[in-house]
Design a protein around this motif. Structure first.
Motif, PDB file in Angstrom:
ATOM      1  N   HIS A 164     111.237  52.907 -50.423  1.00  0.00           N
ATOM      2  CA  HIS A 164     110.813  53.794 -49.342  1.00  0.00           C
ATOM      3  C   HIS A 164     109.567  54.565 -49.763  1.00  0.00           C
ATOM      4  O   HIS A 164     109.353  54.837 -50.944  1.00  0.00           O
ATOM      5  N   THR A 165     108.738  54.917 -48.777  1.00  0.00           N
ATOM      6  CA  THR A 165     107.506  55.662 -49.054  1.00  0.00           C
ATOM      7  C   THR A 165     107.528  57.054 -48.428  1.00  0.00           C
ATOM      8  O   THR A 165     106.511  57.738 -48.413  1.00  0.00           O
ATOM      9  N   SER A 166     108.695  57.460 -47.941  1.00  0.00           N
ATOM     10  CA  SER A 166     108.874  58.803 -47.398  1.00  0.00           C
ATOM     11  C   SER A 166     110.349  59.178 -47.527  1.00  0.00           C
ATOM     12  O   SER A 166     111.167  58.374 -47.983  1.00  0.00           O
ATOM     13  N   HIS A 167     110.690  60.389 -47.118  1.00  0.00           N
ATOM     14  CA  HIS A 167     112.053  60.901 -47.294  1.00  0.00           C
ATOM     15  C   HIS A 167     113.091  60.038 -46.585  1.00  0.00           C
ATOM     16  O   HIS A 167     112.894  59.606 -45.450  1.00  0.00           O
ATOM     17  N   ILE A 168     114.199  59.841 -47.266  1.00  0.00           N
ATOM     18  CA  ILE A 168     115.331  59.085 -46.732  1.00  0.00           C
ATOM     19  C   ILE A 168     116.203  60.052 -45.961  1.00  0.00           C
ATOM     20  O   ILE A 168     116.632  61.072 -46.497  1.00  0.00           O
ATOM     21  N   SER A 175     114.568  55.798 -43.329  1.00  0.00           N
ATOM     22  CA  SER A 175     113.596  56.733 -43.867  1.00  0.00           C
ATOM     23  C   SER A 175     112.571  57.167 -42.835  1.00  0.00           C
ATOM     24  O   SER A 175     112.362  56.504 -41.819  1.00  0.00           O
ATOM     25  N   ASP A 178     109.641  56.790 -43.282  1.00  0.00           N
ATOM     26  CA  ASP A 178     108.583  55.769 -43.307  1.00  0.00           C
ATOM     27  C   ASP A 178     108.796  54.707 -42.220  1.00  0.00           C
ATOM     28  O   ASP A 178     108.095  53.703 -42.187  1.00  0.00           O
ATOM     29  N   PHE A 230     111.873  59.812 -52.831  1.00  0.00           N
ATOM     30  CA  PHE A 230     111.990  58.614 -51.991  1.00  0.00           C
ATOM     31  C   PHE A 230     112.837  57.517 -52.635  1.00  0.00           C
ATOM     32  O   PHE A 230     112.891  56.399 -52.131  1.00  0.00           O
ATOM     33  N   ASN A 238     114.084  51.568 -55.492  1.00  0.00           N
ATOM     34  CA  ASN A 238     112.807  52.044 -54.977  1.00  0.00           C
ATOM     35  C   ASN A 238     112.342  51.159 -53.834  1.00  0.00           C
ATOM     36  O   ASN A 238     112.642  49.964 -53.808  1.00  0.00           O
TER      37      ASN A 238
END
Length: 159
Positions: free
Chosen positions: A106-110, A126, A128, A87, A104
């Motif tokens: 994002h909390t999920s895949h970009i 993302s 997220d 992420f 840093n």
């Protein structure tokens, strides 16, 4: 580009020019100074291909080793942004093959990256459900804005 095969076609007559075999499936590619940069799923390196003879002439490995690249975007002739499976977005200096910055947030895949050269802004979308606006050159405050989305962005287009 599927199953690691990269096919190049002539725009003028839609004929196949060359097919290059990559060791694993490609997740993204960019053209840089007349050369091709690829990043592969399940691989922790960026591959540089000379398009005049189709030779893989250089690689940049990145950490963490258990992550893999999802997207790449040239920022200018010297820097490359790489969205990884952890992420994060890593900025690499192409002249030295070294990582210069870690972004840093994002909390999920970009799923998408876009660079706006006129304002030196990097946009990342993302899973997220956020679109983030970064200044990849600022040493202090890289994240400038976060926008909440209602759907996962599969592409960002700046007009």
């Amino acid at each position: 580009y599927d199953q690691g095969n990269i096919s190049f076609f002539s725009y003028s007559n839609i004929s196949l020019l060359q097919r290059v075999r990559h060791s694993v499936s490609i997740s993204d590619m960019e053209i840089f100074n007349g050369n091709l940069l690829t990043i592969a799923k399940d691989s922790n390196q960026i591959n540089f291909w000379n398009v005049s003879n189709w030779v893989n002439y250089h690689n940049i490995s990145f950490l963490p080793a258990n992550s893999w690249g999802l997207k790449i975007k040239l920022l200018d002739s010297n820097y490359l942004a790489v969205a990884l499976s952890d992420f994060s977005i890593r900025i690499f200096d192409l002249s030295t093959s070294t990582e210069t910055k870690l972004l840093n947030g994002h909390t999920s895949h970009i799923r998408s990256l876009e660079y706006i050269s006129a304002s030196s802004r990097l946009l990342s979308g993302s899973e997220d459900l956020t679109l983030r606006v970064w200044n990849p050159y600022d040493s202090n405050n890289n994240l400038l804005q976060t926008h909440t989305l209602t759907r996962v962005p599969v592409a960002i287009l700046y007009l």
